[in-house]
Design a protein around this motif. Structure first.
Motif, mmCIF file in Angstrom:
data_model
loop_
_atom_site.group_PDB
_atom_site.id
_atom_site.type_symbol
_atom_site.label_atom_id
_atom_site.label_comp_id
_atom_site.label_asym_id
_atom_site.label_seq_id
_atom_site.Cartn_x
_atom_site.Cartn_y
_atom_site.Cartn_z
ATOM 1 N N PRO A 184 -17.990 -71.887 73.710
ATOM 2 C CA PRO A 184 -17.917 -73.351 73.731
ATOM 3 C C PRO A 184 -16.482 -73.890 73.791
ATOM 4 O O PRO A 184 -16.193 -74.811 74.568
ATOM 5 N N ALA A 185 -15.586 -73.358 72.967
ATOM 6 C CA ALA A 185 -14.207 -73.873 72.968
ATOM 7 C C ALA A 185 -13.546 -73.666 74.319
ATOM 8 O O ALA A 185 -12.838 -74.538 74.833
ATOM 9 N N TYR A 186 -13.767 -72.500 74.916
ATOM 10 C CA TYR A 186 -13.196 -72.226 76.231
ATOM 11 C C TYR A 186 -13.798 -73.171 77.273
ATOM 12 O O TYR A 186 -13.112 -73.698 78.163
ATOM 13 N N ALA A 187 -15.129 -73.366 77.200
ATOM 14 C CA ALA A 187 -15.812 -74.193 78.191
ATOM 15 C C ALA A 187 -15.319 -75.633 78.136
ATOM 16 O O ALA A 187 -15.147 -76.289 79.178
ATOM 17 N N LEU A 188 -15.094 -76.151 76.940
ATOM 18 C CA LEU A 188 -14.579 -77.513 76.815
ATOM 19 C C LEU A 188 -13.205 -77.635 77.460
ATOM 20 O O LEU A 188 -12.900 -78.644 78.119
ATOM 21 N N ALA A 189 -12.375 -76.619 77.273
ATOM 22 C CA ALA A 189 -11.055 -76.643 77.903
ATOM 23 C C ALA A 189 -11.180 -76.597 79.418
ATOM 24 O O ALA A 189 -10.445 -77.293 80.139
ATOM 25 N N ASN A 248 -24.922 -75.523 73.657
ATOM 26 C CA ASN A 248 -24.094 -76.256 72.696
ATOM 27 C C ASN A 248 -24.155 -77.737 73.067
ATOM 28 O O ASN A 248 -23.865 -78.100 74.209
ATOM 29 N N LYS A 249 -24.531 -78.574 72.119
ATOM 30 C CA LYS A 249 -24.744 -79.989 72.422
ATOM 31 C C LYS A 249 -23.481 -80.653 72.958
ATOM 32 O O LYS A 249 -23.513 -81.388 73.954
ATOM 33 N N GLN A 250 -22.353 -80.427 72.303
ATOM 34 C CA GLN A 250 -21.110 -81.058 72.738
ATOM 35 C C GLN A 250 -20.740 -80.601 74.143
ATOM 36 O O GLN A 250 -20.338 -81.408 74.985
ATOM 37 N N VAL A 251 -20.887 -79.315 74.394
ATOM 38 C CA VAL A 251 -20.565 -78.779 75.717
ATOM 39 C C VAL A 251 -21.518 -79.348 76.759
ATOM 40 O O VAL A 251 -21.106 -79.721 77.867
ATOM 41 N N ALA A 252 -22.792 -79.447 76.422
ATOM 42 C CA ALA A 252 -23.777 -79.959 77.374
ATOM 43 C C ALA A 252 -23.481 -81.401 77.756
ATOM 44 O O ALA A 252 -23.597 -81.790 78.927
ATOM 45 N N GLU A 253 -23.107 -82.213 76.778
ATOM 46 C CA GLU A 253 -22.791 -83.620 77.069
ATOM 47 C C GLU A 253 -21.566 -83.721 77.972
ATOM 48 O O GLU A 253 -21.520 -84.525 78.905
#
Length: 957
Positions: A837-842, A870-875
């Motif tokens: 998730p952290a990598y994907a957000l970046a 991951n909800k945050q990543v999906a949004e």
């Protein structure tokens, strides 16, 4: 094995680029004429070698859906007609039939037909004998009695065994055939995960069976799995020396089978988790031109030249008396995609055989032809059954039940034509003219009515050139012996043949017949073990170790293994210089009592004479594992017992046995308390004291520990490590480091960290250090990995390694260097950035800020990010990328629009080169096409890429 139509629809994970490659790669689109070749043209349409004549023996409406056939002792053909397929009956009701066909005037076509039994279900095989017919009738193995021989069943079928898997589809059990040893053998497919036993037997008394060979004894009513592996075997026969061969689909087509063998399979694990390696096919070729097996459908071009396709059914090792000599001991098999009969030549190779490709024997020249059975008959001619339909076994919605053909192929030319027959001592010696018979004893198809022959006449038939007559005569003798109706002098007549015959195959026939009637005693078995011919010695071992063997016969083999055997014998048989005999011994060790099997396996493993043989070391390992497992079965501590029982195995002369014994020990140790320390101390002690054996022992330990990260440090590890790391063998030094990491040896881990950043060290050493440190998940490693992103030699490995750590700073380090990466490195970088998730957000932030060109980010990466759940990543993904999956309405709208774009004209003018580039860039990371690409998603080679609707449906989803 059987045929008909069904679409093939793998779900694609992502496929935007497939709109272009769909028309960029060649694929055979099969079209069929509306009907098969007309029944009166079938024989004329076929092509066979010069001198052979093809006739239509039977066809619709007299025979339909001929899934199997056999011959009775009068030479009549019994055919199983399977109308159940593809909807196997679940309640035992059906309309399958067994019919009897007879050619009374010898013109090559049947002129009499009877229905022996109907209203049967799920018929897949049949075999005649012991006063009736044995049948495979899923999920039951049954017997239909006809003891008075009036062609009318004496009563309803009797269920002998049940438990075959009814969900097996086209992998149904099949292939009934009598072996030289008097057992009835059968085959089983890979989807048939069955628990077989007598009706009503509880689960614990049943035997597990998936793909492979099984057998049933007709008088003792014993059932046992015989060998495991392959995929969907559908044909079995024996050569002149009693060696078994089976044909198979998808993977290689032919296997030489020994008792207790474990063979390569298409997928899944062998029922025994401790075999570790599987025996290969004996064929040195395949019957299609490579690539995915689905490409051979249609059998065009190079596929036709190679043999026509991957799907084989039926097996006949020709031992008749009609064909020219060069055909004897050749294997014939139906090739379903190739609409033909393949031919392979058998040659001895090491302990086994190698099958060489010969010119294909028979071409149907009819795309509807689906050969399922091939057998030579009482007249030496060959018979081929054609299921007659379109499609093949993966297309099974509907079957055309109106068709079916059986053709007869007979040689009419000069029998002296052609060269010598490899591995045949029968065509130059003992020509065996037909045995004179009293009037009235001649039967159908030029055969004799063997049931009316005297015992002496049946004995004489053991010398006949046509093995069909030999086999039937042997079984009739076996039946008479079981009924106590055999004349007293029969055994002596067979003993005379066995003692006086110089032709190996004739000697073997006498030995098999003696065994079948229960007259192969101590004298005969010792004589076989002393024989100069390796084939006879090998069969002496096999028959002496058959269950139930008497104490006397077991003592024969055990005493023959000892070093006290007199010089007049051919030496201790465990050191017999024939790899063929040693293979038989290894197979026999699985059947001997525990102590005897253990001694025999140890004796075989003490010699490295045939260390490079493809089968023998594996067979010896199977014997070692089996004998030790049986030795401790039922004891209070079986796991500890196995470790104790195998104390000598790591010191075997065979590297494979050393490695697998160590692996077995380590895998076993976790199942009992106080065992791990003992196991490691013993194994590492062996490795330390026996440096020549250390490589194999260490390799076995590492194979067992694959996937393990933390283990307690064994006693004296520092001393052991110093010894192993000082070995001249690079493999031993590497194994020492790997074990040290598993044992959390801080000194070795620190040494590996130094090696990793040492630019002067060898690249392979640095790569190994990286692999070991990442596998251990050594803390504090990410900064080192980030620094290595500037080292071209280790950049790809470092990018992939960062996916193992959840380190937010690493994502920015990757993104800041992204533009300088090669295409392959960019793929590695994106896969890592989509892994957490952290990598994907970046990554999404970089796309949104236009630091990354969206054309550099394949749609598959979006799907991978969505899979993080991951909800945050999906949004954030929805905001930056949009919907990864469109709604149903949007999908339909897109499909309609794109289908208009993909007109025939636009497809015809598509740029194949650009399509390939787009596929490589966007799809190949996960999908394989024509042998290229990744293995994350489904392979696309066999998908319907030429079908625009199919492509759009999967791409847009």
């Amino acid at each position: 094995m059987i045929t008909r139509r069904r679409s093939f629809r793998p779900t694609l994970w992502f496929a935007a680029a497939l709109l272009f490659p769909a028309v960029s790669f060649a694929q055979t689109t099969l079209t069929y004429p509306p009907a098969p070749v007309a029944i009166d043209q079938v024989a004329a349409k076929m092509t066979a070698p010069d001198g052979f004549q093809v006739t239509l023996f039977a066809g619709e409406p007299d025979v339909v859906q001929p899934i199997a056939f056999t011959f009775d002792d009068r030479g009549r053909m019994w055919v199983a007609e399977c109308l159940s397929y593809p909807k196997w009956s679940k309640d035992g009701t059906g309309r399958d039939r067994i019919i009897i066909l007879e050619d009374t005037d010898g013109d090559g076509r049947h002129d009499k037909r009877k229905v022996f039994a109907d209203n049967l279900s799920n018929l897949s095989s049949l075999e005649f004998g012991f006063g009736g017919v044995f049948i495979c009738s899923l999920p039951r193995f049954m017997f239909i009695p006809d003891r008075n021989g009036d062609d009318v069943p004496d009563g309803p079928p009797e269920t002998l065994l049940d438990g075959w898997d009814e969900n097996c589809r086209h992998n149904v059990f099949n292939g009934l055939a009598w072996g030289p040893d008097g057992w009835l053998y059968g085959l089983n497919g890979i989807l048939s995960r069955s628990l077989v036993g007598p009706p009503g037997a509880p689960k614990e008394q049943r035997k597990y069976l998936d793909c492979g060979v099984w057998r049933y004894h007709p008088t003792r009513r014993e059932f046992e799995p015989y060998a495991s592996g392959t995929t969907n075997p559908w044909g079995m026969d024996w050569d002149d020396y009693g060696e078994m061969f089976i044909t198979n689909c998808v993977i290689k087509h032919l296997f030489h089978v020994i008792p207790g063998g474990h063979y390569e399979r298409m997928f899944g694990a062998d029922p025994n988790p401790h075999v570790y390696s599987l025996m290969p096919s004996c064929a040195d070729h395949i019957h299609w031109a490579g690539g995915h097996w689905t490409d051979s459908r249609g059998a065009t071009g190079a596929h036709s030249d190679a043999g026509g396709g991957h799907a084989h059914s039926g097996c006949s090792v020709y031992l008749g008396d009609n064909f020219p000599p060069q055909y004897r001991n050749n294997v014939f098999a139906c090739n379903i995609h190739g609409n033909r009969v393949n031919r392979d030549r058998l040659e001895r190779h090491g302990s086994g055989y190698v099958a060489k490709h010969e010119k294909d024997f028979l071409f149907a020249n009819d795309p509807w032809h689906r050969g399922l059975v091939v057998k030579y008959g009482p007249d030496g001619a060959m018979y081929v059954a054609d299921w007659c339909d379109t499609g093949e076994c993966h297309n099974y919605d509907v079957a055309d039940v109106t068709n079916g053909r059986i053709v007869k192929v007979k040689y009419l030319g000069d029998r002296r034509a052609g060269g010598a027959s490899p591995r045949s001592d029968d065509t130059t010696q003992n020509p065996s003219p037909p045995t004179p018979l009293p009037q009235g004893k001649r039967g159908a198809n030029g055969a004799f009515d063997l049931t009316k022959l005297s015992d002496a006449e049946l004995v004489k038939l053991q010398l006949h050139k046509n093995d069909w007559r030999v086999r039937h005569a042997r079984r009739v003798l076996q039946e008479r012996a079981a009924a106590k109706k055999l004349s007293p002098e029969t055994a002596d007549q067979l003993r005379t043949i066995f003692a006086e015959q110089q032709v190996v195959t004739r000697k073997l026939r006498a030995l098999w017949a003696l065994h079948a009637i229960g007259a192969a005693g101590e004298t005969e078995l010792l004589a076989a073990l002393r024989d100069k011919a390796e084939e006879v010695r090998g069969w002496g071992v096999t028959l002496a170790c058959e269950r139930p063997a008497s104490v006397v016969t077991r003592d024969i083999v055990v005493s023959y293994l000892s070093d006290k055997v007199s010089d007049e014998l051919h030496g201790p048989i465990a050191t017999d210089q024939s790899p063929h005999v040693r293979l038989k011994l290894a197979a026999a060790a699985q059947r001997l009592d525990d102590g005897e099997g253990h001694s025999l396996a140890a004796a075989l493993a003490s010699s490295d004479d045939f260390i490079d043989d493809e089968q023998l070391p594996l067979a010896i390992w199977y014997a070692t594992e089996s004998s030790h497992r049986r030795r401790v079965a039922g004891t209070e501590q079986p796991v500890v017992g196995i470790v104790d029982a195998m104390t000598t195995a790591p010191l075997s002369a065979l590297p494979l046995v050393r490695k697998y014994a160590a692996r077995h020990w380590v895998l076993t140790m976790n199942q009992a308390p106080n065992t791990p320390e003992k196991v490691f101390d013993m194994l590492l002690g062996y490795a330390r004291r026996r440096p020549a054996k250390a490589e194999d022992i260490a390799a076995g330990i590492l194979e067992a520990l694959r996937g393990t990260r933390d283990l307690a440090t064994p006693k004296d590890w520092a001393v052991t490590y110093a010894a192993l790391n000082g070995s001249p063998s690079p493999a031993v030094r590497s194994a020492a480091k790997r074990l040290a990491v598993l044992f959390s040896d801080d000194a070795v881990i620190a040494e590996l960290q130094k090696t990793l950043v040492d630019g002067a060290a060898q690249q392979e050493e640095r790569r190994e250090a990286l692999e070991l440190l990442v596998g251990k998940r050594v803390k504090g490693l990410p900064p080192t990995l980030v620094a290595l992103l500037d080292d071209a030699a280790l950049r790809g490995e470092s990018l992939r390694a960062l996916a193992s750590y959840d380190d937010a700073a690493s994502a920015e380090a990757i993104l800041s260097r992204f533009a300088k990466f090669t295409d392959a490195e960019k793929t590695d970088a994106l896969q890592t950035l989509a892994s957490r998730p952290a990598y994907a957000l970046a990554l999404l932030a970089a796309v949104e800020a236009k630091r990354l060109d969206t054309r550099d980010v394949p749609s598959g990466i979006a799907v991978q990010i969505a899979g993080l759940k991951n909800k945050q990543v999906a949004e954030r993904l929805a905001k930056v990328w949009g919907a990864v999956r469109p709604t149903s309405a949007a999908r339909k709208e897109q499909a309609a629009r794109l289908k208009g774009v993909l007109s025939s004209a636009s497809v015809a003018s598509a740029d194949a080169a650009k399509g390939r580039v787009l596929f490589t860039k966007s799809c190949a990371a996960c999908h394989k096409l024509f042998g290229e690409g990744g293995a994350i998603g489904p392979e696309l080679t066999g998908s319907q890429r030429a079908n625009v609707d199919y492509i759009l449906e999967n791409v847009l989803d």
